[in-house]
Design a protein around this motif. Structure first.
Motif, PDB file in Angstrom:
ATOM      1  N   ILE C  87       1.006  -1.281  -0.018  1.00  0.00           N
ATOM      2  CA  ILE C  87       0.054   0.044  -0.064  1.00  0.00           C
ATOM      3  C   ILE C  87       0.829   1.313   0.129  1.00  0.00           C
ATOM      4  O   ILE C  87       0.501   2.118  -0.790  1.00  0.00           O
ATOM      5  CB  ILE C  87      -0.937   0.200   1.186  1.00  0.00           C
ATOM      6  CG1 ILE C  87      -1.990  -1.159   1.038  1.00  0.00           C
ATOM      7  CG2 ILE C  87      -1.692   1.359   1.448  1.00  0.00           C
ATOM      8  CD1 ILE C  87      -3.004  -1.289   2.175  1.00  0.00           C
ATOM      9  N   GLY C  91      -0.372   3.577  -3.001  1.00  0.00           N
ATOM     10  CA  GLY C  91      -1.347   4.453  -2.486  1.00  0.00           C
ATOM     11  C   GLY C  91      -2.432   3.743  -1.874  1.00  0.00           C
ATOM     12  O   GLY C  91      -2.556   2.702  -1.878  1.00  0.00           O
ATOM     13  N   PRO C  92      -3.316   4.555  -1.403  1.00  0.00           N
ATOM     14  CA  PRO C  92      -4.618   3.969  -0.846  1.00  0.00           C
ATOM     15  C   PRO C  92      -5.326   3.020  -1.939  1.00  0.00           C
ATOM     16  O   PRO C  92      -5.453   3.490  -3.040  1.00  0.00           O
ATOM     17  CB  PRO C  92      -5.542   5.197  -0.296  1.00  0.00           C
ATOM     18  CG  PRO C  92      -4.699   6.394  -0.962  1.00  0.00           C
ATOM     19  CD  PRO C  92      -3.839   5.960  -1.646  1.00  0.00           C
ATOM     20  N   THR C  93      -5.756   1.902  -1.353  1.00  0.00           N
ATOM     21  CA  THR C  93      -6.292   0.835  -2.217  1.00  0.00           C
ATOM     22  C   THR C  93      -7.913   1.333  -2.462  1.00  0.00           C
ATOM     23  O   THR C  93      -8.429   0.941  -3.549  1.00  0.00           O
ATOM     24  CB  THR C  93      -6.353  -0.487  -1.524  1.00  0.00           C
ATOM     25  OG1 THR C  93      -7.583  -0.419  -0.370  1.00  0.00           O
ATOM     26  CG2 THR C  93      -5.263  -1.011  -1.309  1.00  0.00           C
ATOM     27  N   VAL C  94      -8.394   2.348  -1.671  1.00  0.00           N
ATOM     28  CA  VAL C  94      -9.709   2.714  -2.009  1.00  0.00           C
ATOM     29  C   VAL C  94      -9.676   4.082  -2.627  1.00  0.00           C
ATOM     30  O   VAL C  94     -10.818   4.740  -2.881  1.00  0.00           O
ATOM     31  CB  VAL C  94     -10.286   2.993  -0.455  1.00  0.00           C
ATOM     32  CG1 VAL C  94     -10.583   1.568   0.052  1.00  0.00           C
ATOM     33  CG2 VAL C  94      -9.564   4.014   0.256  1.00  0.00           C
ATOM     34  N   ARG C  95      -8.700   4.567  -3.008  1.00  0.00           N
ATOM     35  CA  ARG C  95      -8.739   5.998  -3.649  1.00  0.00           C
ATOM     36  C   ARG C  95      -7.355   5.464  -4.968  1.00  0.00           C
ATOM     37  O   ARG C  95      -6.380   6.098  -4.803  1.00  0.00           O
ATOM     38  CB  ARG C  95      -8.220   7.229  -3.133  1.00  0.00           C
ATOM     39  CG  ARG C  95      -9.218   7.591  -2.254  1.00  0.00           C
ATOM     40  CD  ARG C  95     -10.464   8.064  -3.122  1.00  0.00           C
ATOM     41  NE  ARG C  95     -10.361   8.998  -3.972  1.00  0.00           N
ATOM     42  CZ  ARG C  95     -10.494  10.379  -3.796  1.00  0.00           C
ATOM     43  NH1 ARG C  95     -10.845  10.804  -2.553  1.00  0.00           N
ATOM     44  NH2 ARG C  95     -10.166  11.385  -4.381  1.00  0.00           N
ATOM     45  N   LEU C  98      -5.413   8.417  -6.426  1.00  0.00           N
ATOM     46  CA  LEU C  98      -4.496   9.271  -5.714  1.00  0.00           C
ATOM     47  C   LEU C  98      -3.132   8.372  -5.397  1.00  0.00           C
ATOM     48  O   LEU C  98      -3.253   7.264  -5.358  1.00  0.00           O
ATOM     49  CB  LEU C  98      -5.161   9.501  -4.316  1.00  0.00           C
ATOM     50  CG  LEU C  98      -6.266  10.345  -4.503  1.00  0.00           C
ATOM     51  CD1 LEU C  98      -6.875  10.555  -3.083  1.00  0.00           C
ATOM     52  CD2 LEU C  98      -6.079  11.695  -5.282  1.00  0.00           C
ATOM     53  N   LEU C 112      -4.422  -3.615  -4.632  1.00  0.00           N
ATOM     54  CA  LEU C 112      -5.116  -4.670  -3.927  1.00  0.00           C
ATOM     55  C   LEU C 112      -6.755  -4.394  -4.296  1.00  0.00           C
ATOM     56  O   LEU C 112      -7.066  -3.321  -4.389  1.00  0.00           O
ATOM     57  CB  LEU C 112      -4.855  -4.516  -2.356  1.00  0.00           C
ATOM     58  CG  LEU C 112      -3.501  -4.688  -2.091  1.00  0.00           C
ATOM     59  CD1 LEU C 112      -3.265  -3.965  -0.774  1.00  0.00           C
ATOM     60  CD2 LEU C 112      -3.158  -6.368  -2.077  1.00  0.00           C
ATOM     61  N   GLN C 113      -7.178  -5.695  -4.371  1.00  0.00           N
ATOM     62  CA  GLN C 113      -8.548  -5.514  -4.640  1.00  0.00           C
ATOM     63  C   GLN C 113      -9.239  -4.811  -3.271  1.00  0.00           C
ATOM     64  O   GLN C 113      -8.941  -5.560  -2.318  1.00  0.00           O
ATOM     65  CB  GLN C 113      -9.068  -6.963  -5.149  1.00  0.00           C
ATOM     66  CG  GLN C 113      -8.840  -7.272  -6.373  1.00  0.00           C
ATOM     67  CD  GLN C 113      -9.131  -6.558  -7.531  1.00  0.00           C
ATOM     68  OE1 GLN C 113     -10.457  -5.904  -7.720  1.00  0.00           O
ATOM     69  NE2 GLN C 113      -8.113  -5.728  -8.084  1.00  0.00           N
ATOM     70  N   VAL C 115     -12.384  -5.376  -0.906  1.00  0.00           N
ATOM     71  CA  VAL C 115     -12.987  -6.954  -0.535  1.00  0.00           C
ATOM     72  C   VAL C 115     -14.433  -6.844  -0.680  1.00  0.00           C
ATOM     73  O   VAL C 115     -15.099  -5.727  -0.865  1.00  0.00           O
ATOM     74  CB  VAL C 115     -12.740  -7.121   0.712  1.00  0.00           C
ATOM     75  CG1 VAL C 115     -11.081  -7.353   0.924  1.00  0.00           C
ATOM     76  CG2 VAL C 115     -13.017  -6.143   1.853  1.00  0.00           C
TER      77      VAL C 115
END
Ligand code: SF4
Lengths: 551, 176, 115
Positions: C87, C91-95, C98, C112-113, C115
């Motif tokens: 990570i 960078g953030p896996t949810v953004r 960015l 990363l996927q 979940v």
């Protein structure tokens, strides 16, 4: 809303120059990282996974449009266009540069904001009821005391190097929305028979590694003694709190180890020993502060709003939103609007600069320029005319801010977790997103009823998972994320810590597990029985069976 | 070690004695608290001023008996994040002790102002930072929110500034 | 020796002092924002040398918080063993819009996927 006078302004400006000097000394190497760390932390500046993170204080969760617009400006100029509202009613920016920080603090000071003591082993930003000053059930607005405590605790020379961080919450309502029982100190307002105000003082609650419910050390502390008494508690903690192990350094451990009785005796001795001339809460100072929190000039309105009723009858989505996102206001014809920062599949608590501006603008037009941040990571417009609700809803809807899920399954609290936080053991946000997608059907959420799901990305419990009806804690097992589920926690009046159900789950299996828990509840609830009540009646067994039996 | 005191850097002329160091016939001496307890009788007769090095875990009550004879109390900071001595200092001042109170050990310039405010008036400063840095850091904030703190020139407390014009005696009709 | 051999070892990482950017120590002793530029030390001696170099750069205030982490090099690309380092290097896996992954300096592997 409190307004700085020249002294408050000077104080914050001094503080900005002080930090500018400290940051320069760090950049030129005059200060080592070890020396600088506590200084930057006391100004809310952390080093996180991808950059520095700046946590900005939103004292007792109160904002106005100028403040929120400035946060939007900072988000765009110095960050990546968004911010994250936290469970301490603060705002975090995730992509900050050390070399920009003093400029950001200076910009904040222009609108009477700062980042003082949002981190570090000191007294943190005081939190309170997000509906303060508006709620129908309130005895009195707790924010003047919040402000008094903010000022008293700001750069307190004796209590800036405590064993560990220290959190204070205040509530002025018999229905505790400030979670005072799980704070280092919780203050709860009571009136006596003569109508005088006094504060119940609770000490030693907390979450983290060792969740504990606070004990009451004074039932009714006269208001003018409040600061003196807080000083006595702080001093006992500062002197005798453990410093050998950071996981045992919170005041709850001290209270637990020496026992509530002994702890109370120490505090009372310290309290009796000291002269209180300099700590007495002076009536004129309290009045000066309280004047800023005087209720706005509400119009005399009928309780019933035709415009509102008509819109509600015609528009089902609006009616749903009203059911969950509107709370009772103390003035007739007004309502409290809760703005969900939890859209389906979204990142809990995140708001873009544009969304901040939309809310700021609504507050200015419709809510006496007031905005609140809730510890559930949502925003609140506290004083809205029922006549205006439909117009507001439409504006919110256009900005993805009108999700009708306050207090429901989709209104998930989640800390930043491993996507941002350097202490994390697992990610929180993706779990929140997948659960929120699983329960995307709003009708189903309404059918399930009140449900609090909280997620923390490590044992520090910033996501308050212990006090969730369904709590989820992310852990690391040999480099893989896995998640432990607890049931039956609550931070409300009958506060309780959730019970661990059994072995943890891989991330992708969590939504299904939550689904099973919810289905078990739906199958076994009695008419009108909410999740927490059902759990308390049924105990963990049926939920355990549902989760683990088939496996 | 040089000392910061009253806004200037001076030489420390106190003689620090360990538990077993021979006591000189005269001169200002500072001894560990344990020695003060053990040799109180002979120490009271010492020809010179007497000081004590207190520790973080000693309780202020333990000093009461000795206070009138003490001209220096040294409170050590085992690390600069260990804040116990801030409370001890205040407790000592609250007993009415008015002579020198010294911070020793891990003390940083950016903490000196807090230390001054709780009643310390001298600081062992080592040679890590220049005198200028120490002096500048000791007056970073011009205001404090708390009342009853020790102040250096140019420093004020918000409450008194804020309510200055509201002091009740100014409104007394017979004044003057 | 084939070119697809997997090398295992350790990488030295830190955050750059002035802006907090995640950086990795390179072969030439510079700091790279891209994990692929990192030097992989396979021997304990080489790892100790990296650490020493990092401490030196902490002292001259270039970076802060240096530490070693486990990684592998495959086909010339570096892959961190632990999710936290993956990570950090993306960078953030949810953004995914960015951070390094969005700025063309992410690790050479997929985010990363969720979940
Ligand atoms: S709970 Fe852990 S992962 Fe989450 S924000 Fe707090 S410290 Fe970080």
């Amino acid at each position: 809303m409190y307004r700085y006078d020249e002294f408050d302004s000077q104080f914050v400006n001094d503080r900005v120059s002080q930090f500018r000097d400290q940051a320069n000394r760090r950049l030129t190497g005059e200060l080592s990282e070890d020396e600088f760390r506590p200084l930057r932390l006391m100004n809310g500046l952390y080093l996180q996974l991808h950059a520095y993170m700046l946590r900005i204080a939103v004292p007792y969760g109160s904002l106005d449009s100028a403040k929120l617009n400035t946060l939007a400006y900072i988000a765009e100029k110095w960050d990546r266009g968004y911010g994250h509202f936290t469970t301490r009613q603060n705002l975090q920016f995730n992509w900050i540069k050390l070399e920009d920080t003093a400029d950001i603090l200076a910009k904040l000071a222009e609108v009477e904001m700062h980042a003082i003591q949002t981190s570090g082993n000191c007294i943190r930003n005081v939190t309170t009821d997000q509906w303060a000053g508006a709620a129908a059930d309130e005895i009195a607005d707790p924010r003047p005391i919040g402000e008094l405590v903010r000022q008293w605790s700001s750069l307190h020379p004796e209590f800036s190097y405590l064993p560990r961080k220290f959190k204070i919450a205040v509530t002025g309502s018999p229905n505790d929305r400030a979670a005072v029982r799980v704070h280092d100190i919780g203050l709860r307002l009571h009136l006596n028979d003569r109508g005088e105000r006094g504060w119940e003082v609770l000490v030693g609650g907390g979450l983290g590694r060792t969740p504990v419910i606070a004990v009451t050390v004074r039932d009714f502390l006269p208001e003018h003694e409040l600061i003196a008494y807080l000083e006595a508690i702080m001093r006992v903690y500062n002197l005798y709190g453990r410093r050998d192990n950071k996981y045992k350094a919170r005041i709850k451990i001290l209270v637990h180890e020496i026992g509530a009785e002994k702890f109370r005796a120490e505090v009372e001795t310290e309290y009796a020993r000291r002269p209180h001339a300099d700590t007495k809460v002076e009536e004129r100072e309290l009045q000066r502060i309280s004047a800023y929190f005087a209720a706005p000039q509400f119009e005399k309105l009928p309780r019933w709003s035709a415009t509102f009723e008509e819109a509600r009858a015609k528009n089902k989505d609006f009616a749903n939103w009203v059911r969950t996102n509107i709370a009772a206001h103390r003035a007739d014809g007004y309502a409290i609007v809760n703005i969900s920062l939890k859209p389906e599949g979204g990142i809990p608590g995140d708001a873009t600069a544009d969304q901040m501006r939309v809310v700021a603008d609504l507050a200015q037009r419709y809510s006496f320029d007031e905005i609140r941040v809730s510890h559930h990571q949502n925003l609140v417009l506290p004083h809205v005319k029922r006549d205006d609700l439909f117009a507001i809803w439409k504006v919110l809807q256009a900005s993805e801010l009108a999700t009708s899920n306050i207090g429901l399954a989709g209104d998930i609290i989640a800390c930043p977790g491993l996507d941002y936080c350097s202490l994390a053991t697992a990610r929180s946000i993706p779990i929140a997103q997948s659960i929120s997608r699983k329960f995307a059907d709003l009708n189903r959420q309404h059918e399930i009823g009140p449900l609090r799901i909280n997620i923390s990305g490590c044992i520090n419990a910033c996501g308050h998972h212990h006090v969730a009806h369904i709590g989820i804690l992310g852990l690391d097992k040999k480099g893989e994320e896995f998640y432990q589920i607890t049931l039956g926690g609550s931070s409300a009046d009958s506060a309780s810590i959730g019970t661990i159900l059994g072995p943890g789950f891989a991330g992708e299996d969590v939504p299904e597990a939550i689904e099973k828990i919810v289905n078990t509840y739906l199958a076994r609830r009695q008419p009108g029985e909410e999740f927490l009540a059902a759990y308390r009646r049924l105990g963990p067994q049926p939920f355990k069976e549902a989760l683990y039996a088939a496996a | 070690m040089p000392l910061l005191k009253n806004g200037s850097i001076i030489i420390d002329d106190w003689i620090t004695l360990g538990l077993d160091d021979p006591k000189p016939d005269s001169g200002d001496i500072v001894v560990p608290y344990a020695r003060l307890l053990k040799e109180w009788e002979s120490l009271t007769d010492h020809d010179g001023r007497l000081g004590v090095i207190f520790t973080n875990i000693d309780r202020v009550e333990a000093l009461t008996l000795f206070l009138p004879r003490l001209a220096l109390i040294v409170l050590p900071f085992p690390s600069f994040t260990d804040g116990r001595a801030y409370s001890l200092a205040r407790q000592i001042r609250e007993t009415g002790y008015g002579r020198e109170l010294r911070a020793a050990g891990n003390v940083l310039p950016d903490q000196v102002q807090f230390m001054l405010q709780v009643g310390f008036d001298s600081f062992e400063i080592g040679d890590r930072f220049t005198a200028e840095v120490w002096l500048k850091a000791s007056r970073q904030m011009s205001l404090a929110y708390q009342r009853g703190l020790y102040r250096t020139p140019g420093q004020h407390d918000v409450w008194s500034e804020r309510h200055r014009e509201a002091e009740p005696w100014l409104e007394q009709p017979h004044a003057g | 020796m084939t070119t697809t051999a997997t090398e295992k070892g350790k990488i030295l990482t830190a955050n750059r002092l002035r802006d907090g950017e995640v950086v990795f120590l390179t072969h030439s002793g510079e700091w790279s924002e891209n994990i692929d530029g990192a030097v992989l030390a396979t021997e304990p001696q080489a790892q100790a040398a990296l650490e020493a170099r990092g401490k030196g750069d902490e002292r001259v205030n270039l970076v802060t918080g240096t530490y070693l982490f486990d990684a592998e090099r495959r086909d010339g690309h570096v892959f961190a063993s632990h999710i936290k380092e993956r990570i950090r290097s993306l960078g953030p896996t949810v953004r995914v819009d960015l951070g390094k992954q969005a700025e063309g300096k992410g690790g050479h592997f997929a985010a990363l996927q969720g979940v």
